[in-house]
Design a protein around this motif. Structure first.
Motif, short mmCIF file in Angstrom:
data_model
loop_
_atom_site.label_atom_id
_atom_site.label_comp_id
_atom_site.label_asym_id
_atom_site.label_seq_id
_atom_site.Cartn_x
_atom_site.Cartn_y
_atom_site.Cartn_z
N GLU A 1 14.09 -6.35 11.03
CA GLU A 1 14.73 -6.77 9.78
C GLU A 1 15.92 -5.88 9.45
OE1 GLU A 1 13.55 -7.64 5.09
OE2 GLU A 1 12.14 -6.65 6.44
N GLY A 2 15.77 -4.58 9.71
CA GLY A 2 16.85 -3.64 9.40
C GLY A 2 18.07 -3.85 10.27
N LEU A 3 17.86 -4.16 11.55
CA LEU A 3 18.99 -4.39 12.45
C LEU A 3 19.53 -5.80 12.37
CD1 LEU A 3 18.03 -2.53 15.77
CD2 LEU A 3 19.60 -1.83 13.98
N GLY A 4 18.82 -6.69 11.71
CA GLY A 4 19.25 -8.08 11.61
C GLY A 4 19.85 -8.39 10.27
N ALA A 5 19.04 -8.94 9.37
CA ALA A 5 19.54 -9.42 8.09
C ALA A 5 20.09 -8.30 7.21
CB ALA A 5 18.42 -10.17 7.36
N LYS A 6 19.39 -7.17 7.16
CA LYS A 6 19.81 -6.10 6.26
C LYS A 6 21.15 -5.50 6.68
CE LYS A 6 16.25 -6.12 3.51
NZ LYS A 6 15.24 -5.06 3.56
N LEU A 7 21.33 -5.25 7.98
CA LEU A 7 22.59 -4.68 8.46
C LEU A 7 23.74 -5.66 8.23
CD1 LEU A 7 24.14 -2.45 9.86
CD2 LEU A 7 23.45 -3.41 12.07
N MET B 1 2.42 -0.35 14.98
CA MET B 1 3.47 -0.88 15.85
C MET B 1 4.01 -2.19 15.31
SD MET B 1 3.31 -1.97 19.89
CE MET B 1 2.78 -0.34 20.41
N SER B 2 3.12 -3.07 14.86
CA SER B 2 3.53 -4.38 14.36
C SER B 2 4.41 -4.25 13.11
CB SER B 2 2.30 -5.23 14.04
OG SER B 2 2.68 -6.47 13.50
N SER B 3 3.97 -3.44 12.14
CA SER B 3 4.74 -3.28 10.90
C SER B 3 6.06 -2.57 11.15
CB SER B 3 3.91 -2.52 9.87
OG SER B 3 3.59 -1.22 10.34
N SER B 4 6.04 -1.57 12.03
CA SER B 4 7.27 -0.83 12.32
C SER B 4 8.29 -1.71 13.02
CB SER B 4 6.96 0.39 13.18
OG SER B 4 6.12 1.30 12.52
N MET B 5 7.84 -2.56 13.92
CA MET B 5 8.76 -3.44 14.63
C MET B 5 9.33 -4.52 13.71
SD MET B 5 9.32 -2.46 17.69
CE MET B 5 9.40 -0.86 16.89
N MET B 6 8.54 -4.97 12.76
CA MET B 6 9.06 -5.93 11.78
C MET B 6 10.15 -5.28 10.93
SD MET B 6 5.62 -7.94 10.51
CE MET B 6 6.56 -8.81 9.25
#
Length: 210
Positions: free
Chosen positions: A154-160, A145-150
């Motif tokens: 990250e995918g919806l924030g900086a990467k997008l 859960m912790s790794s998936s949420m990170m």
């Protein structure tokens, strides 16, 4: 309001346990997004697009400053004008980059927090059979859960945001290139697959040697 998405999370968890699916759809990715989140993403997307256009424009004006060196009589006036223009563009890019980061960081943080709560609620509704099943890996659920949420945040924030920025920069660079020299731009585009293939081969070669 979060009951339906939480139920979807439970179905997704069961599906993964049964070996079905594994990749979330676009609807599932933004299942917790509100109108405020979509508005922030829209503002952030506009800021990212402006941020992406900034670099090609800076290159154009830098090239203009190099051309101004060939005219000694007007070099100072031309360089002053270009310097002021570059400073203004830099300030606009700075503001756009800040807005881009703030919008997507806020949205990704909010969605990740809601997704984490819904995931936990979905796990709490599972029966004992789910935790007894070795394929569920109950001991590693917390780390998963912790790794998936990170990754999700990250995918919806900086990467997008960076994806929108780079796409805007690439499109604006192509447009500026065609406006300045159509034929050279066509030749450059024709050579892009060769350059991409060479870079891919070099990356694979370096990874194999490492």
């Amino acid at each position: 309001m979060e009951a339906a998405p939480a139920a979807e999370m439970a179905d997704m968890e069961k599906g993964k346990n049964e070996g079905v699916g594994g990749t979330a759809t676009l609807k599932e990715t933004f299942m917790f997004a509100t109108k405020e989140d979509y508005l922030l993403m829209l503002v952030g997307a506009v800021a990212a697009a402006v941020n992406g256009v900034g670099e090609p424009l800076l290159i154009v004006f830098f090239a203009g400053s190099m051309s101004a060196l060939t005219d000694p009589e007007r070099i100072m006036s031309t360089m002053n004008r270009i310097a002021i223009t570059i400073t203004v563009i830099g300030c606009v890019v700075l503001v756009a980059g800040t807005v881009q980061y703030m919008c997507y960081a806020r949205v990704s943080s909010r969605l990740a927090r809601k997704m984490r709560k819904a995931w936990y609620a979905a796990l709490m509704r599972q029966d004992m059979e789910f935790y007894d099943n070795p394929r569920s890996n109950a001991a590693g659920l917390a780390a998963k859960m912790s790794s998936s949420m990170m990754t999700y945040e990250e995918g919806l924030g900086a990467k997008l945001a960076m994806g929108i920025q780079f796409l805007s920069g690439a499109l604006s660079a192509l447009l500026i290139g065609f406006l300045y020299n159509f034929y050279v731009s066509l030749i450059t585009i024709a050579l892009m697959p060769l350059v991409a293939g060479a870079l891919s081969w070099l990356g694979k070669l370096n990874s194999d040697q490492a």
